[in-house]
Design a protein around this motif. Sequence first.
Motif, PDB file in Angstrom:
ATOM      1  N   LEU A  58      -0.687   8.134 -18.387  1.00 22.22           N
ATOM      2  CA  LEU A  58       0.448   8.105 -17.470  1.00 22.22           C
ATOM      3  C   LEU A  58      -0.084   7.578 -16.144  1.00 22.22           C
ATOM      4  N   ASN A  59       0.608   6.619 -15.595  1.00 27.89           N
ATOM      5  CA  ASN A  59       0.177   6.004 -14.334  1.00 27.89           C
ATOM      6  C   ASN A  59       1.305   6.007 -13.310  1.00 27.89           C
ATOM      7  N   ALA A  60       0.904   6.106 -12.074  1.00 30.77           N
ATOM      8  CA  ALA A  60       1.874   5.992 -10.969  1.00 30.77           C
ATOM      9  C   ALA A  60       1.149   5.444  -9.752  1.00 30.77           C
ATOM     10  N   VAL A  61       1.919   4.970  -8.828  1.00 30.52           N
ATOM     11  CA  VAL A  61       1.361   4.411  -7.593  1.00 30.52           C
ATOM     12  C   VAL A  61       2.010   5.120  -6.405  1.00 30.52           C
ATOM     13  N   LEU A  62       1.194   5.457  -5.455  1.00 26.76           N
ATOM     14  CA  LEU A  62       1.700   6.092  -4.237  1.00 26.76           C
ATOM     15  C   LEU A  62       1.525   5.147  -3.059  1.00 26.76           C
ATOM     16  N   ILE A  63       2.547   5.081  -2.250  1.00 31.13           N
ATOM     17  CA  ILE A  63       2.424   4.397  -0.971  1.00 31.13           C
ATOM     18  C   ILE A  63       2.196   5.488   0.061  1.00 31.13           C
ATOM     19  N   VAL A  64       1.155   5.351   0.833  1.00 37.93           N
ATOM     20  CA  VAL A  64       0.837   6.393   1.798  1.00 37.93           C
ATOM     21  C   VAL A  64       0.648   5.781   3.182  1.00 37.93           C
ATOM     22  N   LYS A  65       0.750   6.644   4.154  1.00 35.98           N
ATOM     23  CA  LYS A  65       0.310   6.317   5.505  1.00 35.98           C
ATOM     24  C   LYS A  65      -0.897   7.198   5.774  1.00 35.98           C
ATOM     25  N   THR A  66      -1.875   6.640   6.413  1.00 37.42           N
ATOM     26  CA  THR A  66      -3.061   7.452   6.657  1.00 37.42           C
ATOM     27  C   THR A  66      -3.703   7.124   7.984  1.00 37.42           C
ATOM     28  N   THR A  67      -4.320   8.137   8.542  1.00 40.02           N
ATOM     29  CA  THR A  67      -5.161   7.931   9.721  1.00 40.02           C
ATOM     30  C   THR A  67      -6.624   8.152   9.358  1.00 40.02           C
ATOM     31  N   ASP A 102     -15.751   2.950   7.873  1.00 46.41           N
ATOM     32  CA  ASP A 102     -15.805   4.231   8.582  1.00 46.41           C
ATOM     33  C   ASP A 102     -14.877   4.263   9.789  1.00 46.41           C
ATOM     34  N   ALA A 103     -14.119   3.222   9.968  1.00 51.25           N
ATOM     35  CA  ALA A 103     -13.246   3.144  11.145  1.00 51.25           C
ATOM     36  C   ALA A 103     -11.920   3.828  10.852  1.00 51.25           C
ATOM     37  N   ALA A 104     -11.653   4.864  11.618  1.00 52.04           N
ATOM     38  CA  ALA A 104     -10.367   5.550  11.467  1.00 52.04           C
ATOM     39  C   ALA A 104      -9.352   4.884  12.382  1.00 52.04           C
ATOM     40  N   PRO A 105      -8.216   4.532  11.850  1.00 48.13           N
ATOM     41  CA  PRO A 105      -7.227   3.867  12.709  1.00 48.13           C
ATOM     42  C   PRO A 105      -6.610   4.841  13.696  1.00 48.13           C
ATOM     43  N   ALA A 106      -6.231   4.318  14.840  1.00 46.03           N
ATOM     44  CA  ALA A 106      -5.621   5.172  15.858  1.00 46.03           C
ATOM     45  C   ALA A 106      -4.214   5.570  15.456  1.00 46.03           C
ATOM     46  N   ARG A 107      -3.593   4.695  14.722  1.00 47.66           N
ATOM     47  CA  ARG A 107      -2.242   4.990  14.257  1.00 47.66           C
ATOM     48  C   ARG A 107      -2.224   4.886  12.745  1.00 47.66           C
ATOM     49  N   PRO A 108      -1.279   5.541  12.098  1.00 44.52           N
ATOM     50  CA  PRO A 108      -1.260   5.494  10.634  1.00 44.52           C
ATOM     51  C   PRO A 108      -1.132   4.062  10.124  1.00 44.52           C
ATOM     52  N   ILE A 109      -1.913   3.769   9.138  1.00 42.97           N
ATOM     53  CA  ILE A 109      -1.794   2.455   8.492  1.00 42.97           C
ATOM     54  C   ILE A 109      -1.336   2.694   7.042  1.00 42.97           C
ATOM     55  N   GLY A 110      -0.858   1.658   6.420  1.00 43.80           N
ATOM     56  CA  GLY A 110      -0.386   1.778   5.044  1.00 43.80           C
ATOM     57  C   GLY A 110      -1.527   1.619   4.064  1.00 43.80           C
ATOM     58  N   ALA A 111      -1.469   2.389   3.005  1.00 47.55           N
ATOM     59  CA  ALA A 111      -2.437   2.241   1.927  1.00 47.55           C
ATOM     60  C   ALA A 111      -1.714   2.495   0.617  1.00 47.55           C
ATOM     61  N   VAL A 112      -2.331   2.027  -0.438  1.00 46.02           N
ATOM     62  CA  VAL A 112      -1.734   2.160  -1.768  1.00 46.02           C
ATOM     63  C   VAL A 112      -2.742   2.848  -2.674  1.00 46.02           C
ATOM     64  N   LEU A 113      -2.298   3.888  -3.338  1.00 46.18           N
ATOM     65  CA  LEU A 113      -3.166   4.636  -4.249  1.00 46.18           C
ATOM     66  C   LEU A 113      -2.621   4.507  -5.669  1.00 46.18           C
ATOM     67  N   VAL A 165      -3.144  16.521   2.279  1.00 50.07           N
ATOM     68  CA  VAL A 165      -4.392  16.247   2.987  1.00 50.07           C
ATOM     69  C   VAL A 165      -4.062  15.839   4.420  1.00 50.07           C
ATOM     70  N   PRO A 166      -4.629  16.499   5.377  1.00 48.39           N
ATOM     71  CA  PRO A 166      -4.384  16.073   6.763  1.00 48.39           C
ATOM     72  C   PRO A 166      -4.806  14.616   6.941  1.00 48.39           C
ATOM     73  N   GLY A 167      -3.928  13.856   7.504  1.00 43.35           N
ATOM     74  CA  GLY A 167      -4.252  12.445   7.692  1.00 43.35           C
ATOM     75  C   GLY A 167      -3.716  11.562   6.592  1.00 43.35           C
ATOM     76  N   ILE A 168      -3.066  12.155   5.606  1.00 44.24           N
ATOM     77  CA  ILE A 168      -2.414  11.338   4.575  1.00 44.24           C
ATOM     78  C   ILE A 168      -0.973  11.807   4.453  1.00 44.24           C
ATOM     79  N   GLN A 169      -0.088  10.854   4.435  1.00 44.74           N
ATOM     80  CA  GLN A 169       1.312  11.176   4.179  1.00 44.74           C
ATOM     81  C   GLN A 169       1.818  10.259   3.077  1.00 44.74           C
TER      82      GLN A 169
END
Length: 695
Positions: A305-314, A245-256, A279-283
């Motif tokens: 069909l599959n794909a992977v997204l690299i995102v930054k999120t807060t 439940d911890a939202a980072p103060a700065r964008p962190i990397g995530a993989v979807l 989505v606000p908070g996801i780039q």
Amino acid sequence: MTFAEAVTGPHGRPLDRICLEGVSATGHHGVLPHERVEGQVFRADVVLHLDTRAAATSDDLAATVSYADVAQDVHDVLAGSPADLVETVAERIAAVVLDRPAVHAVDVRVHKPQAPIEVPFDDVSIVIRRDREHAPVVATPAVSGAEPRTASEVAGDQRAEASPSLGLAGAAAAEPSYGPAVVAPTMADALADEPVGAEPFGAESFGAEAFGAEAFGTEPAGAAEAPETAEPAEADVAPYLDPLDAAPARPIGAVLALGANLGDAQVTLRDAVTDIDRVPGIQVTDVSPLARTAAVGGPDQPDFLNAVLIVKTTLSPRDLLRAVQQVEELHGRVREERWGPRTLDVDIVQYDTLTTTSDDLELPHPRAHERAFVLVPWAEVAPDAVLGGLGGGPVSQLAVTAPDRAGIRWLALDWLTGPTQSTGQVATDGGPAPSAPVQSVSVERAPAVAPDARSSEPETPQAPPTPPHGYASEAPQGYAPEGPRDYAPEAPRAYSPQPSQGYAPEAPQGYAPEGPRDYAPEAPQGYAPETPRAYVPEVSTSSTPQAPLVPIFEVPSAPQPPAPPVTATPHAPVPPAPSTSQVPAEPPASSYELPLPYDPPAQQPAYEPAPQAYQPPAEPSYEVPDQPQAYQPPAMPAPPEQQVYPAFGEPARDDAYAVWGPPAPADPFGTSAQHPTAAHPEVPEAGYDPTERDR
Ligand SMILES: Nc1ncnc2c1ncn2[C@@H]1O[C@H](COP(=O)(O)OP(=O)(O)OP(=O)(O)O)[C@@H](O)[C@H]1O
Ligand SMILES: Nc1nc2c(c(=O)[nH]1)N=C(CO)CN2
């Protein structure tokens, strides 16, 4: 001033110094979730400026300051209540040291040698000097050593020391005590005139945000730097925070990881990329090639069909999960059967470096390490990526040993902007699709979307993000949260990140704006299996007849900086999408040439696959038991006649789409000569209840 430089005392001469170096402790300070959870070593150097002549004369410890006590206090601060910033930690140390009246000034250096810095470095530290005039701006932390003292006591002592002839010591002693210590950032003299509790100079006075206390969004209100009016013992106990439940103060990397094998899968995936990016908070910062893959596990069903997204999120991990589930829902996701066919699946493969397990969310995704349909596209878009957690390791290495690697049919680079393929109508009866021959090829690193392709569609409001390649933590490719988005200017973000704007405010959607948060965590989750909703892409190149457009949001049709407010539009459930798959059977035309043969992506970290200890179970099973070693790829029985890794077969290709992967092992699952599509080795355990995990 330089660290430990002499301080002039009241008599105009340099004060003496007690120097304490290298006090260390494991602390949980930092803005990143993993820093809060795992902790790291902090070290402090402290120099006390005081007059030691009285102690030397009397040879009495009581006449000076015990360095052992100071060391204990410093240690307690380092190991104590988590702060976002080393600045705050240093300030706390200064406060606890200056709580000793004999100390005129203190220099504090806090080292954070394991700070999350992405380039080689030895140490990072902060140096501060505080004294009675330039006093600490945080409350004196409760520590095990020194008795907390009131500001009046401190001020009174100082005045008595500085001006004994004025006889103020008695006056100070007569003052009422105002509770736990609060040290004001003003002159000590001023303190004595006012109740110190009345106007505390805690973080609030200076703006909690400036000190990062609220920026992380995890500390309950008032817990950051407010004067410690609670019992000292309790005040020092960090509140429990579930890292999910911890939202980072700065964008962190995530993989979807995205997958689809019902409906017009390519259109769905395209639209999902756009939806997720909005989505606000996801780039979305990077998009992998599109892979056509044999279904792994579950019933007989069409290829995916599959794909992977690299995102930054807060977003916090849980909020991110809710957001992607919302997108699944928008696209008519129905959960009927584990690993069954689906219009859209979005999994969180990795969230920063967080490793955690709970009922609703496991990170990294527990099966990512053994899924070529995740690893192969991921390795293509991020060749140096490393999957954490059990069974994790360099993604490109895991990709070439994953059990289902032979089921990767092809990869397409231009799938975001190229024409969607609906010619490959396959298996409406759930049977496996005809597949292109599996060969060994390579995909050259290339932008996910051709610049010309982008510029050729400038007016398309649904144009998905076309981010620059190479999301990585390195600066040149890094994320610049405040800077302009440097890709797809023709694809305006429909949603302004302003805190007041909710994602989908209406109740059934599950997200109600709540103050600065984009998602209300306590809101009901949007997924409702009994009311499936078909997703109808707003712009579709599909030839499949679509249900009427049912927009969830009003999206501006042209770039309109700044982004207009989001308007939620009521929408009713609509019939589910037709359960046909339009996963193209053959590689569609592509504007990218994919060179052969396959070479593992460049710049791989040196990595030797660990000895293959895993013995496949007698029964076909997709589950590979978790192995406790980090960075150990799931073991695969080598095919009897071929060396599948790292040498791949002869170069071969027949068109612009690549057929990826090593030659299909004759029997990749050790069961028969069946192709994995037919073998469906991922078999749910007996008694599996598909609703069980889908709360
Ligand atoms: N890392 C994760 N990403 C997405 N969902 C997760 C994750 N960890 C746990 N879950 C939980 O798994 C539940 C089932 O997810 P989903 O229906 O997408 O599974 P699946 O795609 O069929 O199977 P798999 O989890 O093997 O990919 C979700 O409701 C979610 O609560
Ligand atoms: N090829 C392929 N197989 C799967 C997929 C997927 O996305 N692609 N997703 C699954 C459950 O998430 C189960 N099996």
